[in-house]
Design a protein around this motif. Structure first.
Motif, mmCIF file in Angstrom:
data_model
loop_
_atom_site.group_PDB
_atom_site.id
_atom_site.type_symbol
_atom_site.label_atom_id
_atom_site.label_comp_id
_atom_site.label_asym_id
_atom_site.label_seq_id
_atom_site.Cartn_x
_atom_site.Cartn_y
_atom_site.Cartn_z
ATOM 1 N N GLY A 53 0.830 -1.189 0.000
ATOM 2 C CA GLY A 53 0.000 0.000 0.000
ATOM 3 C C GLY A 53 0.868 1.243 0.000
ATOM 4 O O GLY A 53 2.080 1.177 0.245
ATOM 5 N N GLY A 54 0.250 2.360 -0.278
ATOM 6 C CA GLY A 54 0.964 3.636 -0.346
ATOM 7 C C GLY A 54 0.128 4.578 -1.181
ATOM 8 O O GLY A 54 -1.039 4.787 -0.888
ATOM 9 N N GLU A 55 0.703 5.087 -2.246
ATOM 10 C CA GLU A 55 -0.011 6.029 -3.110
ATOM 11 C C GLU A 55 0.058 5.477 -4.537
ATOM 12 O O GLU A 55 1.122 5.472 -5.157
ATOM 13 C CB GLU A 55 0.645 7.403 -2.973
ATOM 14 N N SER A 56 -1.101 5.049 -5.023
ATOM 15 C CA SER A 56 -1.094 4.254 -6.254
ATOM 16 C C SER A 56 -0.622 5.019 -7.482
ATOM 17 O O SER A 56 0.002 4.435 -8.371
ATOM 18 C CB SER A 56 -2.482 3.649 -6.497
ATOM 19 N N CYS A 86 -3.975 -2.771 -0.745
ATOM 20 C CA CYS A 86 -4.476 -1.398 -0.860
ATOM 21 C C CYS A 86 -4.024 -0.728 -2.164
ATOM 22 O O CYS A 86 -4.520 -1.091 -3.222
ATOM 23 C CB CYS A 86 -4.104 -0.602 0.387
ATOM 24 N N ALA A 87 -3.083 0.219 -2.108
ATOM 25 C CA ALA A 87 -2.616 0.810 -3.369
ATOM 26 C C ALA A 87 -2.075 -0.279 -4.294
ATOM 27 O O ALA A 87 -2.166 -0.169 -5.524
ATOM 28 C CB ALA A 87 -1.550 1.867 -3.096
ATOM 29 N N ILE A 90 -4.902 -1.562 -6.211
ATOM 30 C CA ILE A 90 -5.285 -0.589 -7.257
ATOM 31 C C ILE A 90 -4.364 -0.752 -8.470
ATOM 32 O O ILE A 90 -4.814 -0.841 -9.614
ATOM 33 C CB ILE A 90 -5.203 0.854 -6.701
ATOM 34 N N ARG A 113 -10.801 4.175 -6.476
ATOM 35 C CA ARG A 113 -9.570 4.331 -5.687
ATOM 36 C C ARG A 113 -9.754 4.658 -4.206
ATOM 37 O O ARG A 113 -9.154 4.030 -3.352
ATOM 38 C CB ARG A 113 -8.690 5.420 -6.301
ATOM 39 N N ASN A 114 -10.523 5.683 -3.903
ATOM 40 C CA ASN A 114 -10.604 6.097 -2.499
ATOM 41 C C ASN A 114 -12.014 5.942 -1.945
ATOM 42 O O ASN A 114 -12.398 6.645 -1.020
ATOM 43 C CB ASN A 114 -10.155 7.555 -2.359
ATOM 44 N N ILE A 141 -7.266 2.069 5.232
ATOM 45 C CA ILE A 141 -6.854 3.480 5.190
ATOM 46 C C ILE A 141 -7.112 4.016 3.779
ATOM 47 O O ILE A 141 -6.469 3.569 2.821
ATOM 48 C CB ILE A 141 -5.358 3.643 5.544
ATOM 49 N N ARG A 142 -8.057 4.945 3.655
ATOM 50 C CA ARG A 142 -8.441 5.458 2.322
ATOM 51 C C ARG A 142 -8.499 4.314 1.307
ATOM 52 O O ARG A 142 -7.884 4.364 0.245
ATOM 53 C CB ARG A 142 -7.475 6.562 1.854
ATOM 54 N N HIS A 177 -4.806 -3.423 4.965
ATOM 55 C CA HIS A 177 -3.349 -3.501 5.134
ATOM 56 C C HIS A 177 -2.932 -4.614 6.091
ATOM 57 O O HIS A 177 -2.663 -4.339 7.264
ATOM 58 C CB HIS A 177 -2.818 -2.176 5.695
HETATM 59 N N1 LIG Z 1 -3.540 3.147 2.058
HETATM 60 C C1 LIG Z 1 -3.468 3.084 0.766
HETATM 61 O O1 LIG Z 1 -2.676 2.326 0.172
HETATM 62 C C2 LIG Z 1 -4.361 4.039 0.069
HETATM 63 C C3 LIG Z 1 -4.312 3.951 -1.410
HETATM 64 C C4 LIG Z 1 -4.837 5.235 -2.017
HETATM 65 N N2 LIG Z 1 -6.267 5.278 -1.946
HETATM 66 C C5 LIG Z 1 -4.342 5.341 -3.436
HETATM 67 O O2 LIG Z 1 -5.092 5.517 -4.341
HETATM 68 O O3 LIG Z 1 -3.176 5.276 -3.682
#
Ligand SMILES: NC(=O)CC[C@H](N)C(=O)O
Length: 199
Positions: A53-56, A86-87, A90, A113-114, A141-142, A177
């Motif tokens: 996860g992180g920022e996709s 998570c990311a 995505i 995504r979110n 998380i988001r 996560h």
């Molecule tokens: N915690 C997460 O990995 C969030 C992912 C985030 N929503 C994204 O688009 O990157």
């Protein structure tokens, strides 16, 4: 020689995945060498991969720039295990409906995504996951919402009827996560169990 497990480390929750894999290896008695992947040429030598996860949008861009994207696709086509969180889910998906994310298409789902994060930024839930005996404490998380699932995808867990853990061939993907808790069961389920089965 042991197993070589790569954690895609261009951005995101990298050290948490490294620790979770090492804990899972200790639990299962596997000898494991964990490698962080920031450039091309390393994925082909890995038995299994974690996509954190992180920022996709950032992860997607860096995977493309470094040429790691095609190597991950080849890894999955070879039937080798991946855990995407998570990311990572995505990025692994077929479609994230966002031009900034060049999805890998290795899991046949589309995601928003979110979507979970629009209501509440983060939440936790005790999840029943297919293949695990007791509920899994899941941290969101988001988190992305999986809103279309292809015919060969198995849904492993849901929240409010929406898939939050899925399997598509060698890939297990979660919108939460598992690397952020001490529970290494999903790392075992996704990465170690399939490797043990083929060893
Ligand atoms: N915690 C997460 O990995 C969030 C992912 C985030 N929503 C994204 O688009 O990157």
């Amino acid at each position: 020689m042991g197993l070589r497990i790569g954690v895609v480390a261009v951005q995101g929750n990298v050290s948490e995945h490294v620790s979770a894999i090492e804990r899972a290896a200790a639990t299962t008695g596997h000898e494991v060498h964990v490698v962080e992947i920031r450039e091309s040429g390393i994925v082909p030598g890995c038995d299994a991969l974690a996509l954190p996860g992180g920022e996709s949008t950032t992860i997607s861009r860096l995977l493309g720039t470094e040429g790691i994207d095609e190597e991950i696709v080849a890894h999955v086509e070879a039937g080798k295990p991946v855990l995407a969180t998570c990311a990572g889910l995505i990025v692994a998906s077929r479609d994230a409906r966002d031009d900034r994310v060049d999805t890998l298409g290795v899991v046949d789902v589309s995601v928003d995504r979110n979507a979970f994060g629009r209501q509440v930024d983060s939440f936790e839930a005790a999840l029943d996951v297919a293949g695990l005996d007791d509920p899994f404490h899941a941290v969101f998380i988001r988190a992305p919402v999986v809103d279309e699932v292809g015919p060969d995808v198995t849904v492993l867990a849901t929240v409010e009827d929406r898939p939050v853990a899925i399997r598509d061939g060698p890939v297990v993907a979660t919108s939460f996560h598992p690397e952020l808790t001490d529970d290494d069961r999903l790392h075992r389920l996704a990465l170690f169990d399939p490797l043990a089965a083929t060893a």
